[in-house]
Design an enzyme around this catalytic site. Structure first.
Site, mmCIF file in Angstrom:
data_model
loop_
_atom_site.group_PDB
_atom_site.id
_atom_site.type_symbol
_atom_site.label_atom_id
_atom_site.label_comp_id
_atom_site.label_asym_id
_atom_site.label_seq_id
_atom_site.Cartn_x
_atom_site.Cartn_y
_atom_site.Cartn_z
ATOM 1 N N HIS A 17 0.837 -1.127 0.066
ATOM 2 C CA HIS A 17 -0.022 -0.067 0.076
ATOM 3 C C HIS A 17 0.868 1.051 -0.028
ATOM 4 O O HIS A 17 1.468 1.489 1.084
ATOM 5 C CB HIS A 17 -0.945 -0.062 1.255
ATOM 6 C CG HIS A 17 -1.892 1.130 1.192
ATOM 7 N ND1 HIS A 17 -3.055 0.987 1.947
ATOM 8 C CD2 HIS A 17 -1.899 2.206 0.621
ATOM 9 C CE1 HIS A 17 -3.763 2.264 1.954
ATOM 10 N NE2 HIS A 17 -3.070 2.878 0.886
ATOM 11 N N HIS A 19 1.496 4.928 -2.470
ATOM 12 C CA HIS A 19 0.778 5.915 -3.441
ATOM 13 C C HIS A 19 2.359 6.544 -4.154
ATOM 14 O O HIS A 19 2.889 7.115 -3.294
ATOM 15 C CB HIS A 19 -0.091 6.741 -3.100
ATOM 16 C CG HIS A 19 -1.243 6.354 -2.559
ATOM 17 N ND1 HIS A 19 -2.480 5.986 -3.172
ATOM 18 C CD2 HIS A 19 -1.677 5.745 -0.981
ATOM 19 C CE1 HIS A 19 -3.508 5.470 -2.618
ATOM 20 N NE2 HIS A 19 -3.061 5.365 -1.209
ATOM 21 N N HIS A 197 -9.678 0.882 -1.153
ATOM 22 C CA HIS A 197 -9.463 1.751 0.029
ATOM 23 C C HIS A 197 -11.039 1.359 0.763
ATOM 24 O O HIS A 197 -11.742 1.793 0.181
ATOM 25 C CB HIS A 197 -9.139 3.188 -0.015
ATOM 26 C CG HIS A 197 -7.671 3.347 -0.242
ATOM 27 N ND1 HIS A 197 -7.063 2.919 -1.148
ATOM 28 C CD2 HIS A 197 -6.769 4.149 0.409
ATOM 29 C CE1 HIS A 197 -5.735 3.309 -1.405
ATOM 30 N NE2 HIS A 197 -5.551 4.344 -0.330
ATOM 31 N N GLU A 200 -11.180 3.257 6.086
ATOM 32 C CA GLU A 200 -10.169 4.263 6.468
ATOM 33 C C GLU A 200 -10.832 5.058 7.483
ATOM 34 O O GLU A 200 -10.853 5.412 8.610
ATOM 35 C CB GLU A 200 -9.439 4.872 5.439
ATOM 36 C CG GLU A 200 -8.305 5.774 5.738
ATOM 37 C CD GLU A 200 -7.548 6.434 4.663
ATOM 38 O OE1 GLU A 200 -8.101 6.763 3.519
ATOM 39 O OE2 GLU A 200 -6.511 6.995 4.909
ATOM 40 N N ASP A 278 1.684 4.056 2.668
ATOM 41 C CA ASP A 278 0.670 4.753 2.215
ATOM 42 C C ASP A 278 1.172 6.154 1.472
ATOM 43 O O ASP A 278 1.754 5.868 0.307
ATOM 44 C CB ASP A 278 -0.153 5.250 3.455
ATOM 45 C CG ASP A 278 -1.487 5.732 2.615
ATOM 46 O OD1 ASP A 278 -1.739 5.473 1.745
ATOM 47 O OD2 ASP A 278 -2.415 6.139 3.693
ATOM 48 N N ASP A 279 1.556 7.184 2.164
ATOM 49 C CA ASP A 279 2.189 8.403 1.527
ATOM 50 C C ASP A 279 3.272 9.014 2.330
ATOM 51 O O ASP A 279 3.233 9.828 3.051
ATOM 52 C CB ASP A 279 1.145 9.491 1.336
ATOM 53 C CG ASP A 279 0.134 9.005 0.469
ATOM 54 O OD1 ASP A 279 -0.079 8.860 -0.799
ATOM 55 O OD2 ASP A 279 -1.065 8.670 1.174
HETATM 56 N N1 ADE Z 1 -4.685 8.666 -1.660
HETATM 57 C C1 ADE Z 1 -3.402 8.791 -1.213
HETATM 58 N N2 ADE Z 1 -3.593 8.181 -0.183
HETATM 59 C C2 ADE Z 1 -4.568 8.039 0.405
HETATM 60 C C3 ADE Z 1 -5.331 7.484 1.341
HETATM 61 N N3 ADE Z 1 -4.614 7.326 2.455
HETATM 62 N N4 ADE Z 1 -6.847 7.462 1.318
HETATM 63 C C4 ADE Z 1 -7.238 7.746 0.408
HETATM 64 N N5 ADE Z 1 -6.976 8.319 -0.756
HETATM 65 C C5 ADE Z 1 -5.433 8.287 -0.597
HETATM 66 ZN ZN ZN Z 2 -3.868 4.945 0.558
#
Ligand code: ADE
Ligand code: ZN
Length: 337
Positions: A17, A19, A197, A200, A278-279
């Protein structure tokens, strides 16, 4: 490096996971802005980092989509991805399944080919440089329409043999999985794997929809599944992989404190939880940092960390033979400890 950090960095693991647009470090943002002649609303790297204070998912998404404006050329996408692969290799990632958001780029006039060819060349470089395998997951932005998602799937057609799965990301609440049931069915018919997703910020019902209407192979996040005992049992029975992202959960206020993170509860309930970043450029840590931070906050022992790494390899979309080889690599590492 602490003993725990060294152990974590050495664990052969998959990242499931991630991005790629979320790996854009502020330094790169300035570099790409300069070389592409794009104006950015920040004077310094410090100012960018200071802006990374989010109360919820949407706060983050607004800044994240603005940051992506600096990505213009095939070289940008290549450089972005290879920088991630280099960092991931240092964190013990042996296999990465990376998400990209084509609509974030095509909607501002960047060709689909520019994005994907940059990513593909970086994947090839990571394999020869680090022996790291990787796959692409093409995500649809759920705040856009079903029609837009179908148009993106059509644009991807020439590259479908190099795209492993589709995903669903962006603003969750108000955009339930059912909105994309027909796109998912079309992607499934083309032989693509399916992730989304869910749970969350959205309610357990969105996770049910991802299972029952989208028929996903993995759930991204899934935290709020724990509010529904029947759903938790279903996920455990199906051995459904959850791609959990502890530092993301903290930064986006899905949890108030890392000490309250449910990762060990998930494992105790028999869920196939994994740890991911994630990011990472926005949330303050790559995958090894996510393992270490949540281990420290929740008192996870080495056996639990090994289980999380094993779950990541088992939950990957690698062919069975490659999966078995990676799992053997993990067991070798554990036997040496
Ligand atoms: N795009 C990038 N990170 C995300 C996340 N955690 N949830 C939803 N969209 C995303
Ligand atoms: Zn994500």
């Amino acid at each position: 490096m602490s003993d725990l950090a060294a152990y974590v960095a050495g664990l052969p693991k998959a990242e499931l996971h991630l991005h790629i647009e979320g790996t854009l470090e502020p330094e790169q943002m300035f570099e790409f802005a300069k070389r592409n002649g794009v104006a950015i609303p920040y004077a310094s790297v410090e100012e960018v980092r200071a802006a990374y204070n989010f109360s919820n998912l949407q706060d983050f998404l607004d800044i994240y989509y603005a940051g992506a404006e600096v990505l213009r050329t095939q070289q940008d996408f290549h450089d972005l991805a290879i920088a991630y692969f280099d960092r991931a290799a240092a964190d013990g990632v042996v296999h990465a399944e990376i998400m990209f958001d084509p609509q974030t780029h095509t909607d501002r006039g960047i060709a689909f080919a520019t994005v994907i060819e940059g990513l593909l060349s970086a994947q090839a470089e990571a394999e020869s440089k680090h022996g790291m395998t990787s796959r692409l997951i093409m995500c649809f932005l759920r705040h856009l329409s079903e029609e837009d998602a179908f148009a993106t799937l059509a644009q991807a057609e020439p590259w479908l043999d190099r795209i492993t799965a589709i995903g669903l990301d962006s603003s969750e609440i108000g955009h339930p999985p059912e909105k994309f049931a027909r796109v998912y069915a079309a992607a499934r018919a083309k032989g693509l794997k399916l992730v989304a997703h869910a749970g969350e910020e959205g309610p357990p019902d969105y996770v049910w929809q991802a299972l029952d209407l989208l028929e996903v192979d993995r759930i991204d996040h899934g935290n709020r599944s724990l509010e529904d005992a029947a759903l938790t049992r279903q996920l455990a029975e199906q051995s459904m992989t959850l791609t959990v992202c502890p530092l993301s959960n903290l930064k986006l206020c899905v949890i108030g404190d890392l000490a309250d993170h449910p990762i060990d509860r998930m494992l105790d309930l028999g869920l196939s939880a994994t740890i991911n970043s994630d990011d990472p450029a926005y949330f303050g840590g790559y995958v090894a940092e996510n393992y270490s931070a949540v281990a420290e906050a929740r008192g996870l022992d080495r056996a639990a960390l090994a289980t999380l790494a094993r779950n990541s390899l088992e939950g990957s979309f690698l062919p069975e033979g490659d999966k078995a080889a990676r799992l053997a690599q993990l067991e070798d590492y554990l036997a040496q400890q």
